[in-house]
Design a protein around this motif. Structure first.
Motif, PDB file in Angstrom:
ATOM      1  N   TRP A   1     126.575  64.184  52.314  1.00  0.00           N
ATOM      2  CA  TRP A   1     125.483  63.021  52.368  1.00  0.00           C
ATOM      3  C   TRP A   1     125.731  62.175  53.580  1.00  0.00           C
ATOM      4  CZ3 TRP A   1     121.446  65.244  51.338  1.00  0.00           C
ATOM      5  CH2 TRP A   1     120.984  65.875  50.246  1.00  0.00           C
TER       6      TRP A   1
ATOM      7  N   GLU B   1     123.200  61.276  56.507  1.00  0.00           N
ATOM      8  CA  GLU B   1     122.752  60.089  56.746  1.00  0.00           C
ATOM      9  C   GLU B   1     122.923  59.815  58.195  1.00  0.00           C
ATOM     10  OE1 GLU B   1     124.819  57.713  54.154  1.00  0.00           O
ATOM     11  OE2 GLU B   1     124.072  58.676  52.275  1.00  0.00           O
TER      12      GLU B   1
ATOM     13  N   GLU C   1     122.331  63.537  42.206  1.00  0.00           N
ATOM     14  CA  GLU C   1     122.949  62.258  41.754  1.00  0.00           C
ATOM     15  C   GLU C   1     123.831  61.779  42.640  1.00  0.00           C
ATOM     16  OE1 GLU C   1     123.972  59.427  38.924  1.00  0.00           O
ATOM     17  OE2 GLU C   1     122.046  60.662  38.871  1.00  0.00           O
TER      18      GLU C   1
ATOM     19  N   ARG D   1     121.466  59.585  44.815  1.00  0.00           N
ATOM     20  CA  ARG D   1     121.031  58.403  44.458  1.00  0.00           C
ATOM     21  C   ARG D   1     122.191  57.252  44.229  1.00  0.00           C
ATOM     22  NH1 ARG D   1     117.561  61.827  41.028  1.00  0.00           N
ATOM     23  NH2 ARG D   1     119.417  62.394  40.008  1.00  0.00           N
ATOM     24  N   LYS D   2     123.267  57.654  44.138  1.00  0.00           N
ATOM     25  CA  LYS D   2     124.363  56.666  44.161  1.00  0.00           C
ATOM     26  C   LYS D   2     124.856  55.887  45.535  1.00  0.00           C
ATOM     27  CE  LYS D   2     127.283  58.765  40.356  1.00  0.00           C
ATOM     28  NZ  LYS D   2     128.562  59.406  39.906  1.00  0.00           N
ATOM     29  N   ARG D   3     124.318  56.861  46.474  1.00  0.00           N
ATOM     30  CA  ARG D   3     124.336  56.296  47.824  1.00  0.00           C
ATOM     31  C   ARG D   3     123.014  55.454  48.377  1.00  0.00           C
ATOM     32  NH1 ARG D   3     128.625  58.797  50.635  1.00  0.00           N
ATOM     33  NH2 ARG D   3     127.575  58.227  52.615  1.00  0.00           N
ATOM     34  N   ASN D   4     122.062  55.537  47.478  1.00  0.00           N
ATOM     35  CA  ASN D   4     120.751  55.121  47.785  1.00  0.00           C
ATOM     36  C   ASN D   4     120.006  55.859  48.940  1.00  0.00           C
ATOM     37  OD1 ASN D   4     120.699  52.826  45.976  1.00  0.00           O
ATOM     38  ND2 ASN D   4     122.099  51.718  47.133  1.00  0.00           N
ATOM     39  N   PHE D   5     120.239  57.149  48.738  1.00  0.00           N
ATOM     40  CA  PHE D   5     119.563  57.966  49.633  1.00  0.00           C
ATOM     41  C   PHE D   5     118.621  58.976  49.081  1.00  0.00           C
ATOM     42  CE2 PHE D   5     120.230  62.074  52.338  1.00  0.00           C
ATOM     43  CZ  PHE D   5     119.651  61.222  53.638  1.00  0.00           C
ATOM     44  N   THR D   6     117.654  59.568  49.703  1.00  0.00           N
ATOM     45  CA  THR D   6     116.615  60.292  49.370  1.00  0.00           C
ATOM     46  C   THR D   6     117.064  61.400  48.815  1.00  0.00           C
ATOM     47  OG1 THR D   6     115.106  59.644  51.036  1.00  0.00           O
ATOM     48  CG2 THR D   6     114.369  61.446  50.291  1.00  0.00           C
TER      49      THR D   6
END
Length: 323
Positions: free
Chosen positions: A138, A142, A168, A171-176
């Motif tokens: 990710w 990103e 999951e 989401r922890k990285r505030n990524f789509t």
């Protein structure tokens, strides 16, 4: 042409996706360009390829054919939602495959060069990489998004728990995270109904079925066999022998409905709520035209029930195997 959003994204894509795996090894460059022009004329804006496609011409050859088509102008790139994939080894050197941050950077830049574009709409993982942590994957994606080289990420051939784990971590990285999953799905192969489809729907992924006619077995193979137009060998012949009774019942049902078997097979997928767009892989313009017909085929509840009886599906897990 009908359009829908790709998963939970705001991206609008056609209900059919043009697969390009045959471009190069099966269909020459000029004919491939003609098929892509015809796809645009039909309103198909969603094209799928991969860095490893090219067959006997060598890996990367299919992307080069698309790149030459984009380079011919006419706003071809602007009118196309372009998806490509990485994972497979491009050479025998280390770090030339899978999903390390290094390969993501190198493979993406190489695809962009072959495709003659500065960005890819959907960059897809062709297979799960069990050796690379999702934080690394990710972070690399990103970075590519921040650089404007890709807009969305997708997966292919993932299990349900792979999708859940990937989302999951995102989401922890505030990524789509992922917006789509490509899986084999057709009337004969319905295993994704167990866990992949529930995971995709729960996590907002659009399902992109590949091999929607199971290598032609759902495209009227028995009639073509009787007419001497097709002779199967190897695995295809074995699969036909195993499923001959079901395929015969299916072709009889299609005849009763007044449609070609392939039209019914594609239409069935288009009636499944999780499906965004089946991938069609025409070798000729005629095959493209035939696939587009499926968009006009309406299957009522009784017909869908009869198809389920011919080709039994799966309940979601654990109901499929537990109380």
């Amino acid at each position: 042409m009908k359009y829908t959003h790709l998963g939970r994204s705001g991206l609008s894509v056609s209900r059919l996706c043009l697969g390009t795996m045959n471009f190069g090894p099966q269909t020459g460059e000029a004919a491939s360009h003609a098929i892509m022009d015809a796809a645009h004329e039909h309103g198909i804006n969603y094209f799928d390829t991969a860095n490893v496609y090219g067959g006997s011409l060598g890996r990367g050859a299919t992307e080069e054919i698309l790149g030459n088509w984009f380079g011919s102008g006419g706003e071809r790139r602007e009118r196309t939602v372009l998806a490509t994939k990485l994972y497979g080894d491009m050479t025998d050197r280390p770090n030339e495959g899978k999903l390390s941050a290094l390969n993501i950077r190198r493979a993406l830049d190489a695809s962009l060069k072959r495709l003659k574009t500065d960005y890819v709409d959907i960059y897809q993982f062709h297979h799960v990489d069990r050796e690379t942590p999702w934080d690394e994957i990710w972070q690399a994606i990103e970075t590519a998004v921040a650089q404007g080289k890709i807009l969305y990420a997708g997966s292919s051939n993932f299990a349900g728990w792979h999708i859940a784990t990937a989302q999951e971590a995102a989401r922890k990285r505030n990524f789509t995270g992922l917006v789509s999953e490509q899986s084999i799905y057709n009337l004969l192969t319905r295993d994704v109904e167990l866990e992949v489809i529930p995971a995709a729907r729960a996590n907002g992924l659009g399902l992109i079925p590949w091999s929607p006619l199971h290598g032609g077995l759902l495209g009227g193979v028995l009639r073509k066999e009787r007419d001497g137009k097709r002779r199967l060998e190897g695995r295809a012949a074995e699969a036909l022998a195993t499923h001959r009774d079901a395929i015969e019942a299916y072709e009889d049902l299609a005849a009763e409905l007044g449609h070609e078997p392939g039209d019914v097979g594609l239409a069935w997928l288009l009636h499944q709520p999780a499906v965004t767009a089946p991938i069609i892989g025409p070798r000729t313009g005629e095959q493209l035209d035939a696939a587009v017909r499926a968009l006009d085929v309406e299957l009522d509840a009784d017909t869908l029930d009869r198809l389920d009886k011919i080709f039994p599906g799966r309940k979601p897990a654990p109901e499929n195997y537990a109380w």
